[in-house]
Motif scaffolding. Structure first.
Motif, mmCIF file in Angstrom:
data_model
loop_
_atom_site.group_PDB
_atom_site.id
_atom_site.type_symbol
_atom_site.label_atom_id
_atom_site.label_comp_id
_atom_site.label_asym_id
_atom_site.label_seq_id
_atom_site.Cartn_x
_atom_site.Cartn_y
_atom_site.Cartn_z
ATOM 1 N N SER A 17 24.369 -111.662 42.030
ATOM 2 C CA SER A 17 24.662 -110.947 40.933
ATOM 3 C C SER A 17 23.649 -110.373 40.228
ATOM 4 O O SER A 17 23.742 -109.235 39.579
ATOM 5 C CB SER A 17 25.421 -111.589 40.144
ATOM 6 O OG SER A 17 25.117 -112.782 39.462
ATOM 7 N N THR A 18 22.539 -110.907 40.126
ATOM 8 C CA THR A 18 21.235 -110.481 39.504
ATOM 9 C C THR A 18 20.681 -109.331 40.304
ATOM 10 O O THR A 18 20.236 -108.320 39.622
ATOM 11 C CB THR A 18 20.195 -111.744 39.265
ATOM 12 O OG1 THR A 18 20.627 -112.796 38.770
ATOM 13 C CG2 THR A 18 19.111 -111.105 38.779
ATOM 14 N N ILE A 19 20.755 -109.558 41.510
ATOM 15 C CA ILE A 19 20.054 -108.451 42.237
ATOM 16 C C ILE A 19 20.771 -107.079 42.287
ATOM 17 O O ILE A 19 20.460 -106.013 41.979
ATOM 18 C CB ILE A 19 20.089 -108.720 43.653
ATOM 19 C CG1 ILE A 19 19.138 -110.007 44.005
ATOM 20 C CG2 ILE A 19 19.600 -107.632 44.680
ATOM 21 C CD1 ILE A 19 17.634 -109.314 43.779
ATOM 22 N N VAL A 20 22.227 -107.227 42.126
ATOM 23 C CA VAL A 20 23.310 -106.138 41.914
ATOM 24 C C VAL A 20 23.136 -105.350 40.692
ATOM 25 O O VAL A 20 22.912 -104.382 40.492
ATOM 26 C CB VAL A 20 24.771 -106.668 42.270
ATOM 27 C CG1 VAL A 20 25.682 -105.380 41.836
ATOM 28 C CG2 VAL A 20 24.775 -106.952 43.634
ATOM 29 N N GLY A 21 22.803 -106.417 39.418
ATOM 30 C CA GLY A 21 22.517 -105.946 38.345
ATOM 31 C C GLY A 21 21.467 -104.962 38.338
ATOM 32 O O GLY A 21 21.286 -104.249 37.334
ATOM 33 N N VAL A 22 20.330 -105.638 38.702
ATOM 34 C CA VAL A 22 18.976 -105.023 38.653
ATOM 35 C C VAL A 22 19.006 -103.522 39.404
ATOM 36 O O VAL A 22 18.431 -102.598 38.925
ATOM 37 C CB VAL A 22 17.752 -105.857 39.353
ATOM 38 C CG1 VAL A 22 16.691 -105.146 39.257
ATOM 39 C CG2 VAL A 22 17.449 -107.224 38.326
ATOM 40 N N VAL A 23 19.510 -103.531 40.549
ATOM 41 C CA VAL A 23 19.884 -102.186 41.162
ATOM 42 C C VAL A 23 20.523 -101.386 40.482
ATOM 43 O O VAL A 23 20.199 -100.174 40.261
ATOM 44 C CB VAL A 23 20.694 -102.526 42.524
ATOM 45 C CG1 VAL A 23 20.942 -101.154 43.125
ATOM 46 C CG2 VAL A 23 19.848 -103.475 43.362
ATOM 47 N N PHE A 24 21.566 -101.680 39.898
ATOM 48 C CA PHE A 24 22.528 -100.727 38.825
ATOM 49 C C PHE A 24 21.639 -100.236 37.818
ATOM 50 O O PHE A 24 21.594 -99.015 37.402
ATOM 51 C CB PHE A 24 23.864 -101.471 38.779
ATOM 52 C CG PHE A 24 24.770 -101.206 39.727
ATOM 53 C CD1 PHE A 24 25.427 -99.940 39.860
ATOM 54 C CD2 PHE A 24 25.385 -102.257 40.239
ATOM 55 C CE1 PHE A 24 26.506 -99.794 40.724
ATOM 56 C CE2 PHE A 24 26.136 -102.243 41.378
ATOM 57 C CZ PHE A 24 26.893 -100.917 41.508
ATOM 58 N N LEU A 25 20.931 -101.043 37.096
ATOM 59 C CA LEU A 25 20.073 -100.800 36.258
ATOM 60 C C LEU A 25 19.005 -99.939 36.577
ATOM 61 O O LEU A 25 18.872 -98.825 35.652
ATOM 62 C CB LEU A 25 19.470 -102.098 35.521
ATOM 63 C CG LEU A 25 18.458 -101.902 34.103
ATOM 64 C CD1 LEU A 25 19.153 -101.154 33.004
ATOM 65 C CD2 LEU A 25 17.747 -103.160 33.737
ATOM 66 N N LEU A 27 19.047 -97.680 39.186
ATOM 67 C CA LEU A 27 19.838 -96.531 39.155
ATOM 68 C C LEU A 27 20.053 -95.717 37.915
ATOM 69 O O LEU A 27 20.022 -94.349 37.953
ATOM 70 C CB LEU A 27 20.804 -96.749 40.132
ATOM 71 C CG LEU A 27 20.888 -97.278 41.392
ATOM 72 C CD1 LEU A 27 22.194 -97.518 42.240
ATOM 73 C CD2 LEU A 27 19.950 -96.221 42.417
ATOM 74 N N LEU A 28 20.724 -96.383 37.080
ATOM 75 C CA LEU A 28 21.178 -95.853 35.668
ATOM 76 C C LEU A 28 19.604 -95.144 34.972
ATOM 77 O O LEU A 28 19.702 -94.195 34.671
ATOM 78 C CB LEU A 28 21.770 -96.894 34.791
ATOM 79 C CG LEU A 28 22.256 -96.474 33.462
ATOM 80 C CD1 LEU A 28 23.189 -95.206 33.452
ATOM 81 C CD2 LEU A 28 22.730 -97.482 32.632
ATOM 82 N N ILE A 29 18.695 -96.025 35.052
ATOM 83 C CA ILE A 29 17.413 -95.527 34.381
ATOM 84 C C ILE A 29 16.787 -94.311 35.011
ATOM 85 O O ILE A 29 16.319 -93.194 34.455
ATOM 86 C CB ILE A 29 16.418 -96.630 34.155
ATOM 87 C CG1 ILE A 29 16.971 -97.713 33.233
ATOM 88 C CG2 ILE A 29 15.032 -96.028 33.834
ATOM 89 C CD1 ILE A 29 15.917 -98.899 33.102
ATOM 90 N N GLY A 30 16.903 -94.263 36.352
ATOM 91 C CA GLY A 30 16.591 -93.159 37.319
ATOM 92 C C GLY A 30 17.289 -92.109 37.127
ATOM 93 O O GLY A 30 16.743 -90.975 36.877
ATOM 94 N N GLN A 31 18.629 -92.067 36.794
ATOM 95 C CA GLN A 31 19.406 -91.080 36.527
ATOM 96 C C GLN A 31 19.209 -90.357 35.224
ATOM 97 O O GLN A 31 18.940 -89.208 35.191
ATOM 98 C CB GLN A 31 20.847 -91.404 36.824
ATOM 99 C CG GLN A 31 21.747 -90.204 36.321
ATOM 100 C CD GLN A 31 23.397 -90.711 36.481
ATOM 101 O OE1 GLN A 31 23.565 -91.831 36.716
ATOM 102 N NE2 GLN A 31 24.225 -89.725 36.549
ATOM 103 N N VAL A 32 18.887 -91.138 34.206
ATOM 104 C CA VAL A 32 18.667 -90.593 32.817
ATOM 105 C C VAL A 32 17.193 -90.128 32.796
ATOM 106 O O VAL A 32 17.089 -88.910 32.230
ATOM 107 C CB VAL A 32 18.570 -92.024 32.011
ATOM 108 C CG1 VAL A 32 18.034 -91.556 30.662
ATOM 109 C CG2 VAL A 32 20.259 -92.541 31.713
ATOM 110 N N VAL A 33 16.209 -90.463 33.600
ATOM 111 C CA VAL A 33 14.998 -89.902 33.735
ATOM 112 C C VAL A 33 14.918 -88.726 34.028
ATOM 113 O O VAL A 33 14.431 -87.706 34.016
ATOM 114 C CB VAL A 33 13.788 -91.078 34.162
ATOM 115 C CG1 VAL A 33 12.615 -90.337 34.645
ATOM 116 C CG2 VAL A 33 13.592 -92.241 33.405
#
Length: 279
Positions: A17-25, A27-33
């Motif tokens: 769950s930690t790995i999945v959360g980090v991946v989504f985070l 991806l989200l930051i990358g999309q915003v950037v």
């Protein structure tokens, strides 16, 4: 064997769950950037809000956030640390002190909108500060005060009693012991509480909306009784507009807010670690 299997399964689920959360985070930051590229520039930082996306800037939000923290930070630190010192070093273990301690701990979990209603009632209406920077700053002080109080208490508790006894044995009184022994040793933990509290204050939106922070201001505040807006409210306003270009403007504001938060935390952590090495 069964307990070991359960523990292994639990650790496996937690790790996954930690790995999945980090991946989504990421991806989200990358999309915003990616959305912010081409929009985050000096013109964006130094411009007023506008109805045209290409001319819109976040200067008013930056100035409002700065004024808000200029009041909230010293009030929170002074009142929070003083309260923690009194509760740990002076207050006796009575029923009243236990009730106060329980309430302080519970206040840290109260929804932020409740503090907004409290600030609206006391600072805006009763004290008649209006929809001003001062009313917003005092409301945010109430919001984050329990965090720094609890963190400071834990830092003070962590100072060994042997250090206090050694100070008393050398002839120091209680206040001298607090200033020269307890506070220097507890300072790193107190700084951690201050970092967490101010980081939350910078990112909060709901209490300030209730107090009266407005979404669009075309002028910079000149006094503590002027109307104001802050970066999170400005970003939220842009993200809710129908034009697609404003989504890119909001992304630029998010990146700038993240940079400010990370820079502030990095500086504070550096100072905390440097101070901790000296003691």
């Amino acid at each position: 064997m069964a307990r070991k299997r359960k523990n292994s399964l639990f650790h496996g689920i937690f790790f996954a769950s930690t790995i999945v959360g980090v991946v989504f985070l990421v991806l989200l930051i990358g999309q915003v950037v990616m959305k912010a590229i081409g929009w985050l520039d000096w013109q964006f930082i130094t411009s007023m809000p506008s109805r045209r996306p290409d001319a819109s800037g976040i200067l008013v939000g930056i100035v409002g956030t700065f004024y808000l923290m200029l009041i909230t930070a010293p009030l929170t630190f002074i009142i929070g640390v003083a309260t923690a010192l009194y509760m740990e070093e002076y207050a006796k273990d009575t029923k009243l002190s236990r009730i106060i301690q329980t309430n302080i701990s519970n206040l840290a979990g109260v929804p932020s909108i409740v503090y907004g209603i409290l600030g609206l009632t006391i600072f805006v209406r009763i004290l008649e500060f209006g929809n001003s920077i001062l009313a917003g700053a005092l409301t945010m002080t109430l919001l984050v005060l329990p965090i720094i109080i609890v963190a400071s208490q834990e830092a003070i508790k962590a100072v060994p009693m042997a250090q206090r006894h050694a100070s008393f044995a050398l002839g120091a009184n209680r206040w001298q012991t607090i200033v020269r022994v307890v506070l220097p040793s507890a300072f790193p933990g107190i700084m951690t509480g201050a970092i967490l509290s101010l980081s939350r204050a910078i990112g909060e939106t709901a209490p300030l909306i209730v107090v009266g922070a407005v979404a669009y201001i075309a002028f910079l505040p000149e006094s503590l009784l002027d109307q104001f807006t802050v970066m999170p409210i400005q970003i939220y306003t842009w993200s809710s507009l129908p034009q697609e270009e404003f989504q890119n403007v909001a992304a630029a504001g998010i990146v700038l807010l993240l940079v400010m938060l990370l820079s502030m935390n990095a500086i504070a952590i550096y100072l905390r670690n440097k101070y901790q090495k000296r003691h």
